[in-house]
Design a protein around this motif. Structure first.
Motif, PDB file in Angstrom:
ATOM      1  N   GLY A  33     -58.427  23.140   1.065  1.00 17.97           N
ATOM      2  CA  GLY A  33     -57.301  22.367   1.607  1.00 17.97           C
ATOM      3  C   GLY A  33     -56.895  22.845   2.987  1.00 17.97           C
ATOM      4  N   LEU A  34     -56.842  24.164   3.176  1.00 16.36           N
ATOM      5  CA  LEU A  34     -56.487  24.709   4.488  1.00 16.36           C
ATOM      6  C   LEU A  34     -57.538  24.377   5.546  1.00 16.36           C
ATOM      7  N   LEU A  36     -59.603  21.780   5.534  1.00 17.59           N
ATOM      8  CA  LEU A  36     -59.485  20.350   5.839  1.00 17.59           C
ATOM      9  C   LEU A  36     -58.283  20.073   6.731  1.00 17.59           C
ATOM     10  N   HIS A  37     -57.189  20.748   6.456  1.00 17.52           N
ATOM     11  CA  HIS A  37     -55.999  20.569   7.293  1.00 17.52           C
ATOM     12  C   HIS A  37     -56.246  21.086   8.710  1.00 17.52           C
ATOM     13  N   ALA A  38     -56.943  22.210   8.831  1.00 17.49           N
ATOM     14  CA  ALA A  38     -57.231  22.763  10.157  1.00 17.49           C
ATOM     15  C   ALA A  38     -58.179  21.867  10.948  1.00 17.49           C
ATOM     16  N   GLY A  41     -56.096  17.769  10.506  1.00 12.83           N
ATOM     17  CA  GLY A  41     -54.641  17.632  10.504  1.00 12.83           C
ATOM     18  C   GLY A  41     -54.124  17.123  11.836  1.00 12.83           C
ATOM     19  N   GLY A  44     -55.359  19.412  14.439  1.00 14.15           N
ATOM     20  CA  GLY A  44     -56.643  19.970  14.042  1.00 14.15           C
ATOM     21  C   GLY A  44     -57.653  19.992  15.174  1.00 14.15           C
TER      22      GLY A  44
END
Length: 123
Positions: A33-34, A36-38, A41, A44
């Motif tokens: 999740g982190l 993908l967010h990085a 996002g 990102g």
């Protein structure tokens, strides 16, 4: 009530046995999740690269405008102090000539359209 306690106890015993697997799965889920967010996002890597390319294009535009501005500054400076530049500009814009030279201006005629052949109509 004994049934509820017995069911809860079996779930707790199962969790105690599998806590390492569940913790590892939760950590992996959190890391994915982190990442993908990085990457995707609001701030990102994808957005960062787009903004970086936009910034480079704007820097090229600024450099181009600064060069153009410097040319205008040089032109203004020469028009303030250089008599040859003043004379050249006056000749170009006001169509002035020197006393020993003559200048003839020809009128610009509008383009005429070529004549079209008469159309044949059927009756």
């Amino acid at each position: 009530m004994a049934r509820w306690v017995e069911r809860t106890r079996t779930v707790l015993v199962m969790l105690a046995r599998e806590w390492r697997r569940l913790g590892t799965a939760a950590a992996i889920f959190l890391i994915v999740g982190l990442v993908l967010h990085a990457m995707f996002g609001a701030n990102g890597m994808v957005i960062y690269r787009q903004k970086h390319a936009e910034m480079q294009a704007l820097q090229r535009d600024v450099e181009r405008v600064q060069k153009e501005n410097n040319q205008y500054v040089d032109q203004i400076r020469s028009l303030k102090s250089d008599p040859a530049a003043i004379e050249k500009e006056a000749r170009e814009q006001l169509h002035y000539t020197r006393a020993e030279k003559s200048f003839t201006s020809l009128p610009i005629l509008p383009r005429s359209t070529p004549p079209t052949a008469p159309r044949m109509t059927s009756r």
